[in-house]
Motif scaffolding. Structure first.
Motif, PDB file in Angstrom:
ATOM      1  N   PHE A 143      13.967  -3.837  -2.306  1.00 23.16           N
ATOM      2  CA  PHE A 143      14.457  -4.221  -0.984  1.00 23.16           C
ATOM      3  C   PHE A 143      13.854  -5.571  -0.608  1.00 23.16           C
ATOM      4  CE2 PHE A 143      14.869   0.333  -0.917  1.00 23.16           C
ATOM      5  CZ  PHE A 143      15.951   0.598  -0.098  1.00 23.16           C
ATOM      6  N   VAL A 167       7.233  -1.254   2.952  1.00 27.76           N
ATOM      7  CA  VAL A 167       7.420  -2.617   2.446  1.00 27.76           C
ATOM      8  C   VAL A 167       6.569  -2.836   1.202  1.00 27.76           C
ATOM      9  CG1 VAL A 167       6.994  -5.048   2.931  1.00 27.76           C
ATOM     10  CG2 VAL A 167       8.072  -3.617   4.650  1.00 27.76           C
ATOM     11  N   ALA A 173       9.337  -3.170  -1.447  1.00 27.39           N
ATOM     12  CA  ALA A 173       9.657  -4.591  -1.500  1.00 27.39           C
ATOM     13  C   ALA A 173       8.685  -5.350  -2.389  1.00 27.39           C
ATOM     14  CB  ALA A 173       9.668  -5.175  -0.097  1.00 27.39           C
ATOM     15  N   VAL A 174       7.376  -5.136  -2.160  1.00 27.46           N
ATOM     16  CA  VAL A 174       6.402  -5.937  -2.901  1.00 27.46           C
ATOM     17  C   VAL A 174       6.232  -5.416  -4.326  1.00 27.46           C
ATOM     18  CG1 VAL A 174       4.007  -6.697  -2.982  1.00 27.46           C
ATOM     19  CG2 VAL A 174       5.213  -6.630  -0.805  1.00 27.46           C
TER      20      VAL A 174
END
Lengths: 494, 315
Positions: free
Chosen positions: B162, B152, B156-157
């Motif tokens: 995502f 993540v 993501a970050v």
């Protein structure tokens, strides 16, 4: 063939990326939606049938309304009642109701609904978690469609505040039974969709709502909360669960970090009838041993306000009593010796799941060890805590945050789990119940706080902070939480 | 073959019945009163009694067990204490997340592990073998919640490719839905891939030393044909066993991974239900998972019979 598969895979992989980018751009232009992250999912959406704070955190003021409401600062404001008259003897309250109010299903809100809601909440089969809020009510009558009258059997100085709780909201006889899954209230937002386990969506019901859609997204894991915020998948956390990462958000210009207070007095709750804690010298010794700042630093990364009694620092009646038993290990040892424990003793410390308790428990155990009190740490689940500690009286010490608003009255009860008895305190509380003048009430509350601090009933540690983190540009989010709520009726994007 | 299948089916039913008894007893002795948890610390005695009656908790345990089993038999699973909706609906809603997630993880791990295992076996005790085996060690050692957080943070970050978690929902389209499950599937599948790669390697190594492989080599069959036609086919049995077992591990692992990625799946449902003492949900979901695992094992047993006729002849 191989090439075709590879191509297909690549296209499938890219498609969603394209779709999301477009969606994000569209959102940035006209932002009137909000995604709020919450740690716990409400079990259902009926605030009159459960104690879970998460219920109120979704529906309070947004979906359901009461006769009165409590605002960000803990003040009582009119809501469905526009005004009220109180009789001389304090026993009759006459409420003038807002006219033209409709429930989300189109039915009218009238005084009959007030009678229904309050009678349901205090009735025989009621499963209202805060039934005692209505204990003083004798009858509820509908005088005419826009006037309701409540008669009390004894004066209740807190009635208007009590009616502002989520447990006292107005519901309709046609829809009350189904409120758990399809809540029907009078608020500016109505239920859009509840994808169980994932999110609840509220949509605007009328033009009082400043946002078209508010999504409450449930993210239990602290590091997942942090990631969701950083990735901007969530716009705001009203109660952020990862205090260890707050500094990172403070340093990031995309976010605003607002640390306020909750109603949660976090205490080292002590079984006052179980030896050796029945000896006030032992409790005083513990009080002299508590290093509040060390606890706050260790358990909550420096966020939160120390307290010296069972009272919230943001309340006007608050008295700072953190100096009643200042940190003094020699004094503590002397008191223990006097009580017959020159070498200390062994006891247990039961810890419920929240991080303030689990992390804080280690700190407390280390602190008490300095005067020879050796604590065995026993982690418990909430269900066990309720059964063993709260109801079963089976504990020495525990750490817990009492999150009910203005709950100092629990110390005057006959049988409450920490087993404290004080005629002085009961007298103060009885006087408070029949006192309406705010200044006199505050003075009484101050006296009550002193009694508890001096008796060292429990170890008073700190007021649990409300860590709010949201994206820059969002206004109207609450700083403090005098009631457990995420009131978004005043929230908008700049 | 039919007699074998019937025998396995009987075992399956007995297993289910035993599991139901165990689940019921464990939940019975689990401390914590559901009514108290729902109503909280301010609840009064009369309110608690009213709620217990509403939930049917005031009836004797034996009666509740019979009612539960009877309900299961006719497909009626009861209502969740906390959500107040039928458990069947809850399970159905959650399955559309957990099943695709587990399948994706299974496919990812198989696609990754089988070629790696075969590659390592053919390069026994050489650098390629060591490489694959160290990957496998690391994969088994990394806890999947931590690996999930790392994924993540990176994808993501930092990169923003995502979503940080959550499930887009099938209504958003197949693409976004699968996309939102990809990182969790990787986090879930990696440790399984590590185990499967090891098993594949040793199974292939074992068959590579078999007489018929030597014979095939002597006949001049090419290495590739030997590997695919002789070795892989015979190595399939231990691999199938592991893949079948893995399914249960994937379901269990999904509890952790669904929490990290806040996916509304079955794992998260049962986790929440345990902490909220939603006994109806816990026992139904636990029973459902047991049934799922038992049925998968049943299918694996039948698959053996297809791959290799010996087990049924012997039993």
């Amino acid at each position: 063939m191989k090439k075709r598969i590879a191509l297909a895979l690549a296209v499938t992989a890219m498609l969603p990326a394209l779709v999301t980018t477009q969606a994000q751009t569209a959102q940035a232009q006209t932002k009137d939606t909000l995604v709020i992250g919450m740690t716990l999912e409400p079990p259902h959406l009926d605030p009159t049938a459960g104690a879970a704070a998460a219920i109120d955190e979704v529906v309070y003021a947004n979906l359901f309304e009461g006769l009165t409401r409590i605002d960000e600062n803990g003040a009582v404001l009119p809501q469905l009642a526009t005004s009220w008259e109180i009789s001389e003897d304090g026993l009759t309250y006459t409420f003038n109701l807002k006219s033209g109010v409709k429930f989300h299903d189109g039915t009218d809100f009238t005084a009959d609904d007030v009678v229904f809601s309050l009678d349901r909440a205090r009735g025989e089969d009621s499963v209202n978690a805060q039934k005692q809020l209505f204990a003083a009510i004798d009858t509820v009558e509908a005088v005419d469609p826009t006037t309701a009258k409540i008669t009390l059997s004894r004066p209740e100085g807190q009635l208007l505040f009590n009616l502002g709780w989520g447990d006292a909201v107005m519901v309709a006889p046609e829809s009350a039974e189904g409120n758990k899954a399809t809540p029907i209230g009078t608020g500016p937002f109505k239920l859009g969709q509840w994808a169980q386990g994932d999110r609840v969506e509220l949509v605007a019901n009328d033009d009082r709502a400043k946002l078209s859609k508010v999504t409450f997204k449930f993210i239990a894991d602290a590091s997942a909360q942090m990631a969701a915020m950083m990735a901007e998948d969530v716009d705001a956390f009203a109660n952020f669960g990862a205090p260890e990462t707050v500094a990172q958000f403070q340093a990031d210009s995309r976010f605003e970090v607002v640390v306020g207070n909750t109603e949660g007095e976090t205490i080292l709750s002590t079984n006052n009838t179980r030896p050796p804690f029945d000896d006030i010298r032992v409790r005083q010794a513990i009080a002299h041993t508590l290093d509040r700042q060390e606890f706050i630093d260790g358990a909550y990364f420096g966020l939160g306000t120390p307290i010296g009694s069972h009272f919230a620092p943001h309340h006007p009646a608050y008295v700072d009593l953190t100096g009643t038993y200042p940190l003094d290990l020699d004094k503590a040892k002397a008191l223990l010796a006097e009580a017959g424990f020159p070498d200390g003793f062994k006891a247990t410390l039961k810890l419920p799941p929240p991080p303030y308790a689990r992390r804080g428990g280690e700190v407390i155990a280390a602190q008490l060890a300095r005067v020879g009190i050796e604590l065995e740490i026993i982690p418990v689940e909430w269900a066990q805590w309720l059964e063993q500690v709260f109801r079963g009286d089976d504990f020495d010490l525990t750490i817990v945050s009492h999150t009910e608003p203005q709950d100092i009255g629990i110390y005057a009860r006959d049988k409450y789990y920490f087993n404290y008895q004080s005629a002085d305190l009961v007298a103060v509380m009885d006087e408070l119940a029949v006192t309406a003048d705010p200044a006199a009430r505050n003075a009484l509350l101050g006296r009550a706080q002193r009694i508890l601090a001096e008796d060292a009933v429990n170890g008073y540690i700190f007021q649990l902070p409300k860590i709010g983190i949201w994206r820059q540009g969002l206004t109207g989010m609450w700083r403090n939480s005098p009631v457990q709520a995420n009131d978004v009726t005043g929230v908008s994007w700049q | 073959m039919i007699a074998y299948a019937v025998r396995r089916l009987l075992v399956l039913l007995v297993t289910l019945l035993a599991a139901s008894g165990a689940i019921f007893v464990v939940l019975e002795i689990l401390p914590g009163d559901p009514a108290l948890l729902i109503l909280g610390i301010e609840a009064r005695e009369d309110t608690l009694a009213a709620l217990r009656a509403q939930l049917g908790l005031d009836r004797p345990a034996a009666l509740r067990y019979v009612q539960w089993i009877g309900g299961l038999a006719i497909g009626h699973l009861g209502n969740s204490h906390t959500y107040s909706v039928p458990v069947t609906d809850l399970i159905a809603q959650r399955l559309v997340v957990t099943i695709p997630l587990s399948l994706m993880a299974l496919i990812l791990s198989t696609v990754l592990a089988v070629p790696l295992g075969m590659f390592a076996a053919t390069r026994h005790n050489r650098i390629g073998d060591y490489g694959v085996m160290s990957f496998s060690q690391i994969g088994m050692a990394i806890p999947n919640f931590w690996f999930g957080i790392l994924l993540v943070l990176l994808f993501a970050v930092t990169l923003g490719w995502f979503p940080s978690g959550g499930f887009a929902g099938w209504s958003a389209g197949i693409g976004p839905a699968l996309w939102s499950l990809l990182l969790p599937a990787i986090a879930l599948g990696l440790p399984e891939a590590a185990i499967l790669a090891r098993v594949t390697r040793s199974a292939v190594l074992e068959t590579l030393g078999a007489d018929y492989v030597r014979t095939a080599r002597a006949k001049g069959v090419g290495e590739r044909a030997i590997l695919l036609r002789h070795v892989l086919r015979n190595a399939l049995i231990p691999m199938t066993t592991i893949i079948g077992l893995q399914f249960a591990f994937l379901l269990a692992g999904s509890i952790v991974v669904e929490n990290v990625f806040f996916l509304p799946g079955l794992g998260r449902l049962i986790f929440q239900a345990v902490t909220q003492r939603d006994i109806v949900v816990v026992r139904d979901v636990a029973m459902f998972l047991v049934a799922l695992v038992v049925v998968v094992n049943f299918a694996v047993d039948l698959a053996y019979a297809v791959i290799d006729p010996r087990p049924r002849a012997g039993s």
